[in-house]
Write an enzyme that holds these catalytic residues in place. Structure first.
Site, PDB file in Angstrom:
ATOM      1  N   GLU A  24       0.848  -1.196   0.000  1.00  0.00           N
ATOM      2  CA  GLU A  24       0.000   0.000   0.000  1.00  0.00           C
ATOM      3  C   GLU A  24       0.878   1.238   0.000  1.00  0.00           C
ATOM      4  O   GLU A  24       1.853   1.333   0.748  1.00  0.00           O
ATOM      5  CB  GLU A  24      -0.908   0.028   1.225  1.00  0.00           C
ATOM      6  CG  GLU A  24      -1.807   1.274   1.254  1.00  0.00           C
ATOM      7  CD  GLU A  24      -2.703   1.329   2.475  1.00  0.00           C
ATOM      8  OE1 GLU A  24      -3.745   0.647   2.456  1.00  0.00           O
ATOM      9  OE2 GLU A  24      -2.363   2.054   3.434  1.00  0.00           O
ATOM     10  N   TYR A  56      -6.862   6.799  -0.993  1.00  0.00           N
ATOM     11  CA  TYR A  56      -7.719   7.895  -1.454  1.00  0.00           C
ATOM     12  C   TYR A  56      -8.194   8.633  -0.214  1.00  0.00           C
ATOM     13  O   TYR A  56      -8.774   8.027   0.691  1.00  0.00           O
ATOM     14  CB  TYR A  56      -8.894   7.289  -2.219  1.00  0.00           C
ATOM     15  CG  TYR A  56      -9.799   8.255  -2.948  1.00  0.00           C
ATOM     16  CD1 TYR A  56      -9.429   8.779  -4.181  1.00  0.00           C
ATOM     17  CD2 TYR A  56     -11.046   8.603  -2.434  1.00  0.00           C
ATOM     18  CE1 TYR A  56     -10.283   9.622  -4.879  1.00  0.00           C
ATOM     19  CE2 TYR A  56     -11.898   9.450  -3.122  1.00  0.00           C
ATOM     20  CZ  TYR A  56     -11.514   9.961  -4.352  1.00  0.00           C
ATOM     21  OH  TYR A  56     -12.361  10.799  -5.039  1.00  0.00           O
ATOM     22  N   ALA A  58     -10.032  11.062   2.584  1.00  0.00           N
ATOM     23  CA  ALA A  58     -11.431  11.174   3.000  1.00  0.00           C
ATOM     24  C   ALA A  58     -12.160  12.171   2.116  1.00  0.00           C
ATOM     25  O   ALA A  58     -11.710  13.291   1.897  1.00  0.00           O
ATOM     26  CB  ALA A  58     -11.497  11.614   4.462  1.00  0.00           C
ATOM     27  N   HIS A  84      -7.754   2.858  -4.386  1.00  0.00           N
ATOM     28  CA  HIS A  84      -8.739   2.975  -3.310  1.00  0.00           C
ATOM     29  C   HIS A  84      -9.799   3.978  -3.751  1.00  0.00           C
ATOM     30  O   HIS A  84      -9.507   4.967  -4.427  1.00  0.00           O
ATOM     31  CB  HIS A  84      -8.086   3.502  -2.026  1.00  0.00           C
ATOM     32  CG  HIS A  84      -7.141   2.553  -1.386  1.00  0.00           C
ATOM     33  ND1 HIS A  84      -7.007   2.450  -0.007  1.00  0.00           N
ATOM     34  CD2 HIS A  84      -6.262   1.658  -1.892  1.00  0.00           C
ATOM     35  CE1 HIS A  84      -6.099   1.542   0.283  1.00  0.00           C
ATOM     36  NE2 HIS A  84      -5.620   1.056  -0.858  1.00  0.00           N
ATOM     37  N   ARG A 114     -16.131   2.333   2.303  1.00  0.00           N
ATOM     38  CA  ARG A 114     -17.064   3.366   2.729  1.00  0.00           C
ATOM     39  C   ARG A 114     -16.324   4.671   2.993  1.00  0.00           C
ATOM     40  O   ARG A 114     -16.748   5.741   2.570  1.00  0.00           O
ATOM     41  CB  ARG A 114     -17.820   2.941   3.998  1.00  0.00           C
ATOM     42  CG  ARG A 114     -18.927   3.929   4.393  1.00  0.00           C
ATOM     43  CD  ARG A 114     -19.355   3.783   5.840  1.00  0.00           C
ATOM     44  NE  ARG A 114     -18.322   4.251   6.763  1.00  0.00           N
ATOM     45  CZ  ARG A 114     -18.473   4.321   8.072  1.00  0.00           C
ATOM     46  NH1 ARG A 114     -19.604   3.920   8.622  1.00  0.00           N
ATOM     47  NH2 ARG A 114     -17.506   4.758   8.849  1.00  0.00           N
ATOM     48  N   ASP A 116     -14.012   7.004   6.128  1.00  0.00           N
ATOM     49  CA  ASP A 116     -14.300   7.526   7.470  1.00  0.00           C
ATOM     50  C   ASP A 116     -15.370   8.603   7.400  1.00  0.00           C
ATOM     51  O   ASP A 116     -15.359   9.454   6.504  1.00  0.00           O
ATOM     52  CB  ASP A 116     -13.031   8.113   8.098  1.00  0.00           C
ATOM     53  CG  ASP A 116     -11.974   7.044   8.335  1.00  0.00           C
ATOM     54  OD1 ASP A 116     -12.356   5.884   8.565  1.00  0.00           O
ATOM     55  OD2 ASP A 116     -10.775   7.376   8.281  1.00  0.00           O
TER      56      ASP A 116
END
Length: 331
Positions: A24, A56, A58, A84, A114, A116
């Site tokens: 990552e 990616y 938030a 992401h 989803r 944060d």
């Protein structure tokens, strides 16, 4: 009588798939961070990973830098990027545009998350805003279907998150498995786990998931646990209590070298426990630093297949390296 299908025939054990390897990365915040990141990318590329994921921010806060990094990985390296993508706070139309943009650039793998929740959550969500990763998976599949003729050279692989310990906002670990199963039904191809701190957590997760009907690969995500502050921070974010023994050892470390040795040893132990439990791969959270990640990989002794260099990409990578060097010389 029809001949036996090659698909149905049992493959010899010697032809079993090798252990997958991935890393990552996150987009750099400034020029200095970019130079450091590309040094790390060069070191990681030499290990022939199967893909590298690009985070990616938030609500798409670093969308431009993320897309730029994805583009450079595709055009200047031999690496395959996994993008992401988070959905919280964005509408379906906005996300469909982003998905189309990623596909236009050549991305063929998306980690659907989803994301944060923002601290200033409005009482009434935006009209058309997506709420869950499952919604994003289904949207990706709809965009993919509309563009099927353009994707004849490669469909989209969708990854999702899995949680070895209870997700902080979840009522139970059983609910986490139900969510993972729902993601699979919506079109997820594989899962990558959140960081875990105890050797039995990955095996327990897989056992629960398989009993519930989850059949997609579940890849353990591990991070070199070389920093006491980072370990404590991750514990707070994930809601999982780190190993007391690890915290004590890192707290007693007299210098960075000893802390690194302790953390690498702990991470190797977690990865080996996951591999012994049948993990199909290892995903290393690098924090854009290659030294400890490569040390973990070296101690795991994973066999990596050799891959031919791609001349055009190699030339572009060499050109990029010269440009970076010129910037340093003239700065």
């Amino acid at each position: 009588m029809s001949p036996p299908s090659l698909i149905q025939a049992s493959a010899p054990s010697s032809h079993s798939a090798p252990i997958a390897l991935s890393y990552e990365l996150f987009p750099p915040r400034n020029e200095a961070a970019s130079l450091s990141l590309w040094d790390t990318i060069g070191k990681l590329e030499s290990t022939n990973p199967d893909y590298v994921s690009v985070t990616y921010g938030a609500n798409g806060s670093n969308r431009d830098t993320a897309v730029d990094l994805l583009n450079r990985l595709l055009t200047e390296t031999s690496l395959l990027p996994l993008a992401h993508l988070t959905c919280v706070g964005n509408t379906g139309d906005e996300l469909a545009d982003i998905i189309s943009e990623l596909l236009d650039h050549g991305v063929r793998g998306i980690l659907a998350l989803r994301g944060d929740l923002p601290s200033d959550v409005p009482e009434q969500p935006r009209a058309g805003a997506l709420t869950y990763a499952q919604d994003l998976i289904e949207l990706i599949r709809r965009v993919e279907q509309r563009r099927s003729a353009l994707l004849c050279a490669g469909k989209v692989a969708i990854g999702v998150a899995a949680y070895p310990a209870r997700y902080p906002e979840s009522p139970s670990i059983e609910h986490d498995i139900e969510v993972l199963l729902a993601k699979q039904r919506s079109g997820a191809d594989f899962a990558i786990t959140q960081v875990f701190f105890h050797a039995d957590q990955y095996k327990d997760l897989v056992n629960r998931a398989r009993r519930a009907g989850v059949s997609i690969p579940i890849i353990p995500g591990v991070m070199p646990l070389t920093s006491l502050r980072r370990v404590q921070r991750l514990g707070d974010l994930t809601g999982v209590e780190p190993s007391a023994k690890l915290l004590d050892a890192l707290g007693r470390a007299e210098n960075a070298a000893e802390s690194r040795r302790i953390g690498v040893q702990e991470t190797v132990g977690l990865a080996r426990a996951a591999l012994d439990a049948g993990a199909p791969g290892i995903h290393l959270y690098t924090f854009n630093e290659h030294a400890a990640a490569l040390e973990v990989l070296d101690k795991l002794q994973l066999l990596r297949p050799g891959r031919p260099q791609i001349p055009a990409r190699a030339a572009r990578a060499s050109q990029s390296a010269r440009v970076a060097t010129d910037r340093l010389v003239t700065a």
